[in-house]
Write a protein that holds these residues in place. Structure first.
Motif: not given
Length: 357
Positions: A331-354
């Motif tokens: 997942t991380l090694l294709g062109y969509g990998g950066q989208d995945y990393m950005a979504n991880i940060v959004r998801w963690l933030d939504a659950h109070g992990i910042r």
């Protein structure tokens, strides 16, 4: 998972008793030659003692942060690689501005502990027959306890696991059994039977590590239960042309690792059960759209029946699905990998992990 390599070879590994390296009762700093991080963060390697079958082994992990002064305030992400990979998956050396997960997260105020699972990389290599996801989850639990107890000099109060492929199974089992993680992210693994097409593809992937010049001279390569990918076959981890940079393939061959045959067999036992219904913390499940292993019915996780069924293996309210477009199993090694990393940060933030400011 080469079908032509009989799994019973793994049983022979028990005849090759590879003694564990001596390990102290405490976590010890260790920066082996070649372990320098490509992330640009400030990093320190450690050996974590873990107990397996009444023996002490060492698991290596690299702790990274962009700001040591605020380390105690930073949530820590424990990174768990998949089979035939090691910690290099999350600390990718090729174009780190684009593909390096450690770099991305440390720049956003998270600490990372990038592990070599037991049997991989700089960690000890027990007999391959002794490795499965019960062992992997228990060793992860022991490492998490070291982090929470301040064994590396900082007591971490927020601990998240991100597991890739077999590392995702490790995170799932650990979260279900030990309840000491605050959230888990899982990518490139799912529930449901592998299709005949997926199985056929996996059947052309691996061979005994002893046959690969990369591992010649390594004592663990004499253990027939340790396998590695056949040269030239790692395109299986990528999506169709146009979803990845072909310059990744030489990096894949250069950084590849091994995998235990009994771990491969244990995928069937652990990925097709409802153990994950015991998980009570937030779960982010993120297959790459063109995962040829887990979405083998249509080769497209947007339409594959496996993805539609995945939420049924979790209790209500904990599960979030995010299909990563423009990438494959790695997942991380294709062109969509950066989208995945950005979504991880959004998801963690939504659950109070910042990340720390």
């Amino acid at each position: 998972m080469k079908l032509a390599v009989p799994v019973f070879l793994a049983l022979l590994a028990g005849l090759l008793v590879i003694p564990p390296a001596s390990a102290a009762d405490t976590v010890t700093p260790s920066n082996p030659p070649g372990s320098e991080s490509a992330s640009g963060a400030q990093c320190q390697g450690y050996f974590f003692p873990v107990e397996v079958n009444n023996k002490t082994y060492k698991v290596w992990g690299q702790l990274c942060t962009d700001d040591p002064a605020t380390l105690a305030e930073q949530p820590i992400q424990v990174l768990i690689h998949g089979g035939t990979y090691n910690h290099a998956y999350f600390d990718w050396s090729y174009q780190p501005d684009r593909y390096n997960y450690v770099r991305y997260m440390t720049q956003r105020g998270f600490a990372t502990l990038n592990l070599d699972r037991l049997g991989y990389g700089y960690s000890d290599h027990p007999p391959a027959v002794s490795l499965n996801f019960d062992v992997a989850a228990n060793t992860l639990h022991q490492v998490v306890q070291h982090l929470r107890n301040g064994s590396v000099g900082t007591r971490f109060t927020k601990v998240v696991a991100n597991g890739y492929s077999m590392g995702g199974l490790t995170a799932q089992v650990a979260a279900a059994r030990y309840r000491d993680l605050d959230a888990i992210a899982v990518h490139a693994v799912g529930h449901g039977l592998l299709t005949p097409r997926s199985t056929a593809r996996l059947g052309t992937l691996v061979q005994p590590a002893l046959l690969d010049p990369k591992f010649r001279g390594q004592p663990y390569a004499l253990d027939p239960g340790y396998l590695t990918s056949i040269p030239g076959q790692r395109t299986l981890f990528f999506g169709p042309p146009g979803t990845y940079d072909e310059a990744q393939l030489p990096v894949e061959e250069r950084t590849k690792d091994i995998v235990g045959a009994t771990e491969l067999a244990d995928i069937t036992l652990k990925s097709y059960t409802d153990l994950t219904r015991n998980i009570t913390v937030p779960v982010l499940w993120s297959p790459g759209r063109f995962d040829k292993i887990w979405c083998g019915t249509t080769d497209d996780c947007n339409t594959d029946p496996m993805t539609a069924n995945e939420p049924n293996f979790y209790r209500p309210g904990v599960f979030t699905k995010y299909i990563v477009q423009n990438t494959g199993h790695g997942t991380l090694l294709g062109y969509g990998g950066q989208d995945y990393m950005a979504n991880i940060v959004r998801w963690l933030d939504a659950h109070g992990i910042r990340g720390a400011a």
